[in-house]
Design an enzyme around this catalytic site. Structure first.
Site, mmCIF file in Angstrom:
data_model
loop_
_atom_site.group_PDB
_atom_site.id
_atom_site.type_symbol
_atom_site.label_atom_id
_atom_site.label_comp_id
_atom_site.label_asym_id
_atom_site.label_seq_id
_atom_site.Cartn_x
_atom_site.Cartn_y
_atom_site.Cartn_z
ATOM 1 N N GLU A 114 0.794 -1.247 0.000
ATOM 2 C CA GLU A 114 0.000 0.000 0.000
ATOM 3 C C GLU A 114 0.819 1.286 0.000
ATOM 4 O O GLU A 114 0.536 2.207 0.772
ATOM 5 C CB GLU A 114 -0.978 -0.025 1.182
ATOM 6 C CG GLU A 114 -1.872 -1.249 1.175
ATOM 7 C CD GLU A 114 -2.736 -1.402 2.426
ATOM 8 O OE1 GLU A 114 -2.704 -0.531 3.309
ATOM 9 O OE2 GLU A 114 -3.447 -2.422 2.511
ATOM 10 N N GLU B 273 -6.206 -10.889 -0.929
ATOM 11 C CA GLU B 273 -7.000 -10.635 0.285
ATOM 12 C C GLU B 273 -8.491 -10.629 -0.050
ATOM 13 O O GLU B 273 -9.229 -9.709 0.312
ATOM 14 C CB GLU B 273 -6.588 -9.296 0.911
ATOM 15 C CG GLU B 273 -5.107 -9.200 1.217
ATOM 16 C CD GLU B 273 -4.688 -7.935 1.951
ATOM 17 O OE1 GLU B 273 -5.546 -7.217 2.491
ATOM 18 O OE2 GLU B 273 -3.473 -7.666 1.995
#
Ligand code: 9MR
Length: 361
Positions: A160, A266
């Protein structure tokens, strides 16, 4: 009791016993997601150490071929003090995987969240220099990757780093102190510690065009600099309303065109509409009863059916699909007084209707 009542009762007992047997047989007959998808890609799941000692363990080994520690390998939990690592939880997950012949995806070596207190500051509480921070990053990565060398086949090296707003890179503490160099360095350090590990950049909202463009730009720049990166992790925190088939296909095509492996790392499908699982933001109150309605069930089933259809279509580009949590008994998406039901197994650990759609092809 009359004879006919007795007969009726024994018939009912026999019927319920055979129904119970039937559902047991069905459970045993289930091949498990990872086996069903054997020729396509590995199917994994994010786990906590507690689940591996509980009822969930059987479901995990039956259905999945790989595990990702949900939190246990993040820098805060695993490296709480500069001179102290906490290995117990991470070790237990790796040992479970080894015992059960499962793969492990390591998550994650460098992230702006869940960082330990000591990381960015000196003993006087002042920000450390870029040199000191990179040395700390090196030592952390070296220690963790070396410990699990040969046991963890893939690592989410940087997580991220791209901003959600109009800026390019996230203005994290890493960025403020090191500029963008920390990203390439993290990959170099990981590669040095385990040259055989497959190294991923991992991010969310990868189907939103503006964010996708920025991630592509970062990946291209790393490849151009010959940074040892092998894959891109698309997190896939989706919902009944996102992504569309077109957005999803476009992401797979554009990321794989870089020559990188693509994994969905995820996956969950929130029953509330919106990006990132339709999460409630600070101050927002849940509406309605939080029950799993037939309408939610239907919408979720359709979304799961569509995304697995696309995954199968692009099987040559995709090397893994990992669910983020095991069942609706526990999901990171529960919160602010609202329950969510984003996974393929219900709170009783039974397959939901969506499960049967995913294995039917
Ligand atoms: O599921 C994780 C949750 O238990 C933690 O509290 C949270 C802390 O930020 O991180 C969650 O996992 C995140 C993952 O590590 C990176 N991508 C987003 C995931 C969901 O927030």
């Amino acid at each position: 009791m009359s004879c006919s009542t007795k007969l009726l009762i024994s018939c009912l007992l026999a019927l319920s016993a055979s129904l119970a047997l039937g559902s047991k047989a069905m459970a045993q007959d289930r091949k498990g997601l990872n086996n069903v998808y054997k020729k396509y890609f590995t199917i994994g799941v994010a786990v906590t150490p507690r689940e591996l000692k509980s009822e969930e363990a059987g479901l995990i080994t039956k259905e999945f071929g790989s595990v990702t520690p949900e939190n246990a390998m993040k820098m805060g939990p695993i490296h709480p003090q500069q001179d102290r690592f906490y290995w117990t939880d991470a070790d237990s997950i790796v040992a479970f995987a080894q015992r059960n012949k499962m793969k492990v995806r390591g998550h994650t070596l460098c992230w702006h969240a869940q960082t330990p207190r000591w990381l960015f500051v000196d003993s006087a509480g002042k920000d450390v220099s870029k040199e000191v921070l990179l040395k700390r990053l090196h030592d952390h990565i070296n220690e963790v990757v070396t410990r699990y060398k040969g046991k963890i086949y893939a690592w989410d090296v940087v997580n991220e780093a791209i901003a959600d707003d109009s800026t390019y890179l996230r203005r994290s503490k890493w960025y403020q102190i090191c500029g963008e160099d920390f990203i390439a360095k993290a990959f170099e350090y990981a590669h040095e510690a385990d040259p055989k590990a497959i190294l991923f950049y991992n991010d969310y909202n990868t189907e939103i065009p503006a964010k996708r463009e920025k991630i592509l730009k970062l990946l291209k720049s790393l490849i151009a600099k010959k940074v040892p990166i092998n894959g891109v992790g698309l997190q896939a925190h989706w919902s009944v309303s996102t992504p569309s088939r077109e957005e999803l296909e476009r992401s797979i095509k554009e990321f794989s065109a870089l020559g990188l492996q693509v994994q969905f790392t995820e996956l969950d499908i929130s029953v509330y509409a919106g990006r990132q699982g339709g999460q409630l933001v600070q101050g927002q109150q849940p509406t309605g009863s939080s029950a799993f309605t037939p309408e939610m069930e239907q919408q979720q089933l359709e979304k799961y059916k569509m995304v697995f259809d696309v995954f199968r279509q692009y099987r040559k580009k995709i090397t893994g699909v990992t669910f983020w949590n095991v069942s609706d008994r526990y999901t990171w998406l529960n919160g602010r007084g609202r329950k969510n039901y984003p996974l393929l197994f219900d709170a009783e650990l039974q397959p939901k209707k969506a499960y049967w759609e995913v294995v039917k092809f």
